[in-house]
Enzyme design. Sequence first.
Site, PDB file in Angstrom:
ATOM      1  N   ASN A 230       0.815  -1.217   0.000  1.00  0.00           N
ATOM      2  CA  ASN A 230       0.000   0.000   0.000  1.00  0.00           C
ATOM      3  C   ASN A 230       0.850   1.269   0.000  1.00  0.00           C
ATOM      4  O   ASN A 230       0.320   2.368   0.151  1.00  0.00           O
ATOM      5  CB  ASN A 230      -0.924   0.042   1.218  1.00  0.00           C
ATOM      6  CG  ASN A 230      -1.779  -1.189   1.329  1.00  0.00           C
ATOM      7  OD1 ASN A 230      -1.671  -1.922   2.290  1.00  0.00           O
ATOM      8  ND2 ASN A 230      -2.600  -1.440   0.332  1.00  0.00           N
TER       9      ASN A 230
ATOM     10  N   HIS B 250      -5.891   6.398   9.804  1.00  0.00           N
ATOM     11  CA  HIS B 250      -4.549   6.015  10.258  1.00  0.00           C
ATOM     12  C   HIS B 250      -3.594   5.745   9.108  1.00  0.00           C
ATOM     13  O   HIS B 250      -2.381   5.815   9.279  1.00  0.00           O
ATOM     14  CB  HIS B 250      -4.618   4.797  11.205  1.00  0.00           C
ATOM     15  CG  HIS B 250      -4.964   3.489  10.554  1.00  0.00           C
ATOM     16  ND1 HIS B 250      -6.213   3.192  10.063  1.00  0.00           N
ATOM     17  CD2 HIS B 250      -4.219   2.368  10.311  1.00  0.00           C
ATOM     18  CE1 HIS B 250      -6.227   1.958   9.574  1.00  0.00           C
ATOM     19  NE2 HIS B 250      -5.024   1.446   9.696  1.00  0.00           N
TER      20      HIS B 250
ATOM     21  N   GLU C  29      -4.981   2.875  -3.118  1.00  0.00           N
ATOM     22  CA  GLU C  29      -4.344   1.969  -2.154  1.00  0.00           C
ATOM     23  C   GLU C  29      -3.058   1.357  -2.707  1.00  0.00           C
ATOM     24  O   GLU C  29      -2.549   0.361  -2.200  1.00  0.00           O
ATOM     25  CB  GLU C  29      -5.333   0.878  -1.737  1.00  0.00           C
ATOM     26  CG  GLU C  29      -6.601   1.413  -1.083  1.00  0.00           C
ATOM     27  CD  GLU C  29      -6.463   1.782   0.408  1.00  0.00           C
ATOM     28  OE1 GLU C  29      -5.825   1.031   1.156  1.00  0.00           O
ATOM     29  OE2 GLU C  29      -7.007   2.844   0.807  1.00  0.00           O
TER      30      GLU C  29
ATOM     31  N   ARG D  64     -12.166   0.873  -1.319  1.00  0.00           N
ATOM     32  CA  ARG D  64     -11.162   1.897  -1.020  1.00  0.00           C
ATOM     33  C   ARG D  64     -10.583   2.578  -2.261  1.00  0.00           C
ATOM     34  O   ARG D  64      -9.970   3.638  -2.152  1.00  0.00           O
ATOM     35  CB  ARG D  64     -10.005   1.270  -0.229  1.00  0.00           C
ATOM     36  CG  ARG D  64     -10.412   0.680   1.123  1.00  0.00           C
ATOM     37  CD  ARG D  64      -9.156   0.424   1.939  1.00  0.00           C
ATOM     38  NE  ARG D  64      -9.366  -0.468   3.073  1.00  0.00           N
ATOM     39  CZ  ARG D  64      -8.414  -0.771   3.945  1.00  0.00           C
ATOM     40  NH1 ARG D  64      -7.201  -0.286   3.793  1.00  0.00           N
ATOM     41  NH2 ARG D  64      -8.663  -1.589   4.955  1.00  0.00           N
TER      42      ARG D  64
ATOM     43  N   HIS E 201      -8.878  -5.325  -0.320  1.00  0.00           N
ATOM     44  CA  HIS E 201      -7.951  -5.000  -1.418  1.00  0.00           C
ATOM     45  C   HIS E 201      -8.014  -6.157  -2.414  1.00  0.00           C
ATOM     46  O   HIS E 201      -8.226  -7.312  -2.013  1.00  0.00           O
ATOM     47  CB  HIS E 201      -6.499  -4.919  -0.930  1.00  0.00           C
ATOM     48  CG  HIS E 201      -6.173  -3.710  -0.114  1.00  0.00           C
ATOM     49  ND1 HIS E 201      -5.416  -3.765   1.028  1.00  0.00           N
ATOM     50  CD2 HIS E 201      -6.482  -2.401  -0.293  1.00  0.00           C
ATOM     51  CE1 HIS E 201      -5.261  -2.545   1.527  1.00  0.00           C
ATOM     52  NE2 HIS E 201      -5.911  -1.698   0.757  1.00  0.00           N
TER      53      HIS E 201
ATOM     54  N   CYS F  69       1.000  -8.356   1.194  1.00  0.00           N
ATOM     55  CA  CYS F  69       0.809  -6.992   1.742  1.00  0.00           C
ATOM     56  C   CYS F  69       2.129  -6.403   2.181  1.00  0.00           C
ATOM     57  O   CYS F  69       2.321  -5.189   2.156  1.00  0.00           O
ATOM     58  CB  CYS F  69      -0.077  -7.016   2.981  1.00  0.00           C
ATOM     59  SG  CYS F  69      -1.696  -7.691   2.716  1.00  0.00           S
TER      60      CYS F  69
HETATM   61  O1  SUG Z   1      -5.051  -1.243   5.533  1.00  0.00           O
HETATM   62  N1  SUG Z   1      -4.529  -3.190   8.420  1.00  0.00           N
HETATM   63  C1  SUG Z   1      -4.185  -2.867   7.038  1.00  0.00           C
HETATM   64  C2  SUG Z   1      -3.825  -4.136   6.289  1.00  0.00           C
HETATM   65  C3  SUG Z   1      -3.286  -3.840   4.933  1.00  0.00           C
HETATM   66  C4  SUG Z   1      -3.084  -5.076   4.128  1.00  0.00           C
HETATM   67  N2  SUG Z   1      -2.532  -4.740   2.861  1.00  0.00           N
HETATM   68  C5  SUG Z   1      -2.839  -5.334   1.695  1.00  0.00           C
HETATM   69  N3  SUG Z   1      -3.864  -6.150   1.573  1.00  0.00           N
HETATM   70  N4  SUG Z   1      -2.121  -5.033   0.698  1.00  0.00           N
HETATM   71  C6  SUG Z   1      -5.328  -2.145   6.337  1.00  0.00           C
HETATM   72  O2  SUG Z   1      -6.493  -2.487   6.590  1.00  0.00           O
HETATM   73  C7  SUG Z   1      -5.037  -2.658  10.741  1.00  0.00           C
HETATM   74  C8  SUG Z   1      -4.496  -1.770  11.827  1.00  0.00           C
HETATM   75  C9  SUG Z   1      -5.196  -1.989  13.144  1.00  0.00           C
HETATM   76  O3  SUG Z   1      -6.364  -2.343  13.158  1.00  0.00           O
HETATM   77  O4  SUG Z   1      -4.538  -1.787  14.201  1.00  0.00           O
HETATM   78  C10 SUG Z   1      -4.606  -2.222   9.330  1.00  0.00           C
HETATM   79  O5  SUG Z   1      -4.348  -1.065   9.111  1.00  0.00           O
END
Ligand code: SUG
Length: 450
Positions: A110, A137, A174, A214, A250, A368
Amino acid sequence: MTAREANFDGLVGPTHNYAGLSFGNVASEQHQAAASNPKLAAKQGLQKMKALHDMGFVQGVLAPQERPDIATLRRLGFTGSDASVLASAAEQAPRILAACCSASSMWTANAATVSPSADTADGKVHFTPANLTNKFHRSIEHSVTGRILQATFADNQHFQHHHALPGVEHFGDEGAANHTRFCHDYGQKGIEFFVFGRYGFDMSKPAPQKYPARQTLEACQAIARKHGLSDSHVVYAQQNPAVIDQGVFHNDVIAVGNGKLLFCHEEAFLNQADVNAQLTAAMNNDFEIIEVPASKVSVQDAVQSYLFNSQLLSKPDGSTLLVIPEECEKNPAVWNYLQELVSSDASISELKVFDLKQSMSNGGGPACLRLRVAMNDAELAAFNQNTRMSDSLFTTLNAWVDKHYRDQLLEKDLADPQLLTESRTALDELTQILQLGSVYPFQREGRCHG
Ligand code: SUG
């Protein structure tokens, strides 16, 4: 000139925690408030990087972000010393504090969309950091991500860096999690495949009902323009809204591609037969699609096991290795399917399983954690070699983790001013190890007022 694919994994930052910040990401929601282990998380990530390096792949490291993000908390009106910023945020807005402490930059799929030089009009490698607007975040990552990418790919003869797209939902982006490049050879012009979840400017088009999409089509198109891609070498597809509503936040949770191979679930895309036909034609009919039927692996099993959040790696003999998380081994339907796959004559011939549980519990699997950058020999020689995985960098980074990281974090620890000091001390040392210069706000005081 020959070219290879390099994988740049995100180093897990010292504040890795489970705050349940990602609505629509089932694992993140399920693990909210669980205790995390930042030291173990960083080490699990380093193990994967080292294993790929040992197998002969080019592996790099991308530095994490500065967290807690005091500059953002100040932008939101918290004042005084850093310790009082943390204390008042913890008291008045604990969810905002948690968001400003996330180590989410570890998921470098990402971080950006990357177009290799063979695809771009000016013959440079192009990078656009993802604005990640859908989650607060994550929306605070892109400016430092841009600086880290510039410090990692600094030579402007070879590398072109763009700003993130405008930070509004119309252009939600993303990065590489929704972007795949197909090619017959990494050095030849490829087909860039952009997957979006919804339309940014036309609300009458199909969209998920329960969870957010997203990425927009308009974001994908803007990146293709900025990178100078030719229309004939770009394919756009919409994610199936029904799978987003089952937790596929994603595209890389339901499909992965590399070289001339697409490995995906049969329900990944809207109008999937048409998408398959477009890709096959764009690849001059020399293309392989492994489409997994729901009768063998349900969407729910795919989301739970992260089967498709795997890395497809081309081995020198032309065969393909699939890097998967341990959760695949534990899911009987997925594991049976994988045994069948590797013994068939499909080009995936080998599996490599990793324990990435710390990251997986936040919804981040092997794919990821990495950003792919295909580079020719000159570009491979031009990126910051201090970020390239080696036996000695592996030893140095493990010792660095041992020195600076905690082995447990709970939400109440996020306001501890000592955690901020530990994190900044660690990152200051890391910028010296990787020779990145002053990329973090705390290193640029006077230049950055939040
Ligand atoms: O953006 N999790 C990330 C995971 C990203 C995974 N990336 C890919 N699939 N490429 C998200 O949802 C969780 C953080 C928390 O809950 O503390 C978080 O940001």
